[in-house]
Design an enzyme around this catalytic site. Structure first.
Site, PDB file in Angstrom:
ATOM      1  N   TYR A 144      89.025  23.374  33.166  1.00  0.00           N
ATOM      2  CA  TYR A 144      88.873  24.795  33.467  1.00  0.00           C
ATOM      3  C   TYR A 144      88.639  25.535  32.161  1.00  0.00           C
ATOM      4  CZ  TYR A 144      90.128  29.557  35.001  1.00  0.00           C
ATOM      5  OH  TYR A 144      90.133  30.901  35.283  1.00  0.00           O
ATOM      6  N   ASP A 238      87.823  23.268  23.895  1.00  0.00           N
ATOM      7  CA  ASP A 238      88.507  24.412  24.486  1.00  0.00           C
ATOM      8  C   ASP A 238      90.010  24.173  24.346  1.00  0.00           C
ATOM      9  OD1 ASP A 238      89.655  26.417  25.923  1.00  0.00           O
ATOM     10  OD2 ASP A 238      88.470  26.118  27.755  1.00  0.00           O
ATOM     11  N   LYS A 266      96.152  31.994  24.907  1.00  0.00           N
ATOM     12  CA  LYS A 266      97.568  31.713  25.188  1.00  0.00           C
ATOM     13  C   LYS A 266      98.480  31.830  23.958  1.00  0.00           C
ATOM     14  CE  LYS A 266      96.380  29.709  29.555  1.00  0.00           C
ATOM     15  NZ  LYS A 266      95.243  28.911  29.949  1.00  0.00           N
TER      16      LYS A 266
HETATM   17  C1  LIG Z   1      93.878  29.447  30.505  1.00  0.00           C
HETATM   18  C2  LIG Z   1      92.609  28.782  30.062  1.00  0.00           C
HETATM   19  C3  LIG Z   1      91.394  29.479  29.943  1.00  0.00           C
HETATM   20  C4  LIG Z   1      91.251  30.912  30.379  1.00  0.00           C
HETATM   21  O1  LIG Z   1      92.044  31.772  29.656  1.00  0.00           O
HETATM   22  P1  LIG Z   1      92.415  33.219  30.289  1.00  0.00           P
HETATM   23  O2  LIG Z   1      93.194  33.890  29.204  1.00  0.00           O
HETATM   24  O3  LIG Z   1      93.193  32.935  31.529  1.00  0.00           O
HETATM   25  O4  LIG Z   1      91.129  33.903  30.582  1.00  0.00           O
HETATM   26  C5  LIG Z   1      90.310  28.823  29.414  1.00  0.00           C
HETATM   27  N1  LIG Z   1      90.388  27.541  29.031  1.00  0.00           N
HETATM   28  C6  LIG Z   1      91.527  26.827  29.137  1.00  0.00           C
HETATM   29  C7  LIG Z   1      91.564  25.410  28.682  1.00  0.00           C
HETATM   30  C8  LIG Z   1      92.667  27.421  29.677  1.00  0.00           C
HETATM   31  O5  LIG Z   1      93.789  26.694  29.824  1.00  0.00           O
END
Ligand SMILES: *Cc1c(COP(=O)(O)O)cnc(C)c1O
Length: 428
Positions: A144, A238, A266
Site C-alpha cells: 500500500y 516506501d 508516520k
Molecule cells: C501509511 C502508509 C502510506 C500512506 O500514508 P498516509 O499518511 O496514511 O497518507 C503510504 N505508504 C505506506 C507504506 C504506508 O504504510
C-alpha cells in the site's frame, strides 16, 4: 466492559461522516463489532470514552514509537505553538530536521517535507517520472502506498481488507501505467521490464506492513536493485511505515540494498501529520523551484509538525539501545502468542522487524499477498474481538502490522500473552 458511549458516538458519527470514520479501516468492518472511540492516550495505553483501558499495539498505525503523551515531544509542540501555527514561509526548524535525516543516510542529500504519506509517495512517483522521462511504474500486489490514483491498484491495507482490487473513481487511463508484480518474486518483475521499456521506477515496501508484516527477502531485494539499474529505472523504498520503525535507518538497517528515492511518514512526524521524500541531489534537483517537476503544499514543513518530528528523531538517535529493546519485546510477544496458539492447535506465522510485528492465522509461511490472503480471517476476527474485550487493542485487520512502543515493558507483554492463552482456548 461496557462500550455504550462508543456505540452511541459511532451512530452519531455515521450521520455526518461516511461510515462514521475518516479512514476506512477504523470502522472495524473486517473484524465486526464497534470501533472504540478514544478519549485519550497514556504511554502504552488507550482510554476510551467509556473509561476502559487498553494496551495499544496500534500506536496511531505506527507514528507513536514513544507511546502516547511523550513528554519531550509534547513540550516541543507546546513551545512551538506559542510562536504561531503556520507561516507559509521558510523556518529554520525545517532545515534542522532535514539535516538530521540527511546525515543518517549516505544516499540522501536532500529531502522535501509534505503533510502525509500519500502525498510523499505521490510526489516521489512524479519525481521519478520527471527525472527519467518515462511514464510507467511497477508496484507489488499487497503493498500500500497511499490512496493516490495511480497507486490504488490491488492495494493492501483497507483495500485488501475489503477485497476490492481497485476503486471506482480512479480512471483506467491513470492506472494503465501501473504494472503489478508479485512480492518476493523476481521473475514477475522481469516480466514487467519485458512488457514495458518505459518504466520510470519500481516502488516497494521493503518491509511490507500493509498485507500484515511480510519482509522482502534479501536476495530478492538485491536482484530488484540490479534489475532497476540495468534498465535505467529508479528504485523507490516506501518507508512511510518502516522508516525509523524497523531500525533507525528503517529497512536500510536490515538490507545492503540502496534505493534511489525513499519516502517517509508516520514516525517522522512524531504523531503530527508529516510525510517526506528524499534522494541524492541529482534527483532532488529536478524538483521545483530548482527544476521543472512541480510539487507544493500550503502546510508543508509546518513548524509545529517539524518540531514534533525533531523531538522524536532526537530521542531515537540518542538512545542506542532503543531498537534492540523494542525488538526484544516484539519477539517476546509474537513467540508467546505463537506458543499459546500452538497449545490449542492453532498455527500462527509470526515475524518481527525492529518494533514492527505480525502474526498470521495461517498454516504456511507468508511471502506475498496471495499467501497472506490464505489466512483464516474469521479466526482472526474472533481473536481480535475477544482480546479487545480483555483490554488489548490489536489492529482491526489480519492484514495490518502491530507496533511496540517504548512505553511497553516485559510485564505488560507477559500479561497480554496470558490473556491470549485464555482467548485461544475459547476460539480453538
Ligand atoms: C501509511 C502508509 C502510506 C500512506 O500514508 P498516509 O499518511 O496514511 O497518507 C503510504 N505508504 C505506506 C507504506 C504506508 O504504510
Amino acid at each position: 466492559m461496557s462500550i455504550e458511549k462508543s456505540l452511541t458516538a459511532f451512530n452519531e458519527a455515521k450521520e455526518v461522516i461516511p461510515g462514521g470514520v475518516d479512514s476506512p479501516v477504523r470502522a472495524f468492518k473486517s473484524v465486526g463489532g464497534t470501533p472504540i472511540f478514544i478519549a485519550k492516550g497514556e504511554g502504552a495505553h488507550l482510554v476510551d470514552i467509556d473509561g476502559n483501558r487498553y494496551v495499544d499495539f496500534v500506536q496511531s498505525w505506527g507514528p507513536l514509537i514513544f507511546g502516547h503523551g511523550d513528554k519531550t515531544i509534547e513540550t516541543a509542540v507546546i513551545e512551538a505553538v506559542k510562536d504561531g501555527l503556520s507561516f507559509g514561509a521558510p523556518t529554520e526548524v525545517e532545515t534542522e530536521l532535514a539535516k538530521e535525516i540527511a546525515t543518517l543516510f549516505d544516499n540522501i542529500d536532500k529531502i522535501r517535507f509534505v503533510s502525509s504519506g500519500t502525498e510523499a509517495v505521490m510526489s516521489a512517483i512524479r519525481l521519478a517520472r520527471g527525472f527519467t522521462g518515462r511514464d510507467d511504474i511497477v508496484k507489488f500486489t499487497g503493498c500500500y502506498h497511499g490512496h493516490s490514483d495511480s497507486l490504488l491498484v490491488e492495494a493492501g491495507s483497507g483495500m485488501a481488507t475489503f477485497g476490492t482490487p481497485s476503486s471506482p473513481g480512479v480512471p483506467a487511463d491513470l492506472t494503465k501505467h501501473t504494472l503489478l508484480a508479485t512480492y518476493n518474486d523476481i521473475e514477475s518483475v522481469k516480466q514487467c521490464f519485458e512488457n514495458s521499456k518505459d518504466i520510470a521506477c519500481v516502488i516497494i515496501e521493503p518491509i511490507a506492513g500493509n498485507m500484515g508484516l511480510v519482509p522482502a527477502d534479501e536476495a530478492f531485494l538485491e536482484e530488484l536493485e540490479t534489475l532497476c539499474h540495468d534498465n535505467g529505472a529508479l528504485l523507490i523504498f516506501d518507508e512511510v511505515m518502516s522508516g525509523f520503525r524497523a531500525s533507525l535507518k528503517g529497512a536500510q538497517g536490515h538490507t545492503t540494498v540502496v534505493p534511489d528515492i525513499i519516502t517517509f511518514g508516520k514516525v517522522i512526524g512524531g504523531g503530527m501529520p508529516v510525510g517526506a521524500f528524499a534522494a541524492r541531489a541529482e534527483i532532488m534537483n529536478v524538483l521545483s523551484p530548482d527544476g521543472p517537476v512541480y510539487q507544493a503544499g500550503t502546510l508543508s514543513g509546518n513548524p509545529i509538525a517539524m518540531h514534533a518530528g525533531l523531538a522524536s528523531l532526537g530521542q531515537l538517535k540518542a538512545d542506542k539501545e532503543l531498537y534492540d529493546g523494542l525488538e526484544r519485546l516484539a519477539k517476546r510477544l509474537v513467540l508467546g502468542l505463537q506458543e499459546a496458539a500452538n497449545a490449542e492447535g492453532i498455527r500462527l506465522q509470526v515475524d518481527v522487524r525492529g518494533s514492527m510485528f505480525g502474526f498470521f492465522f495461517n498454516d504456511n509461511p507468508v511471502k506475498n499477498f496471495d499467501d497472506a490472503l490464505a489466512s483464516d480471517t474469521a479466526l482472526f476476527a474472533s481473536f481480535h474481538q475477544k482480546m479487545l474485550a480483555e483490554g488489548v487493542y490489536f489492529a482491526c485487520s489480519q492484514f495490518e502490522t502491530g507496533f511496540i512502543c517504548a512505553a511497553m515493558d516485559e510485564a505488560m507483554i507477559d500479561d497480554v500473552i496470558a490473556t491470549s492463552k485464555k482467548v485461544f482456548a475459547e476460539i480453538a
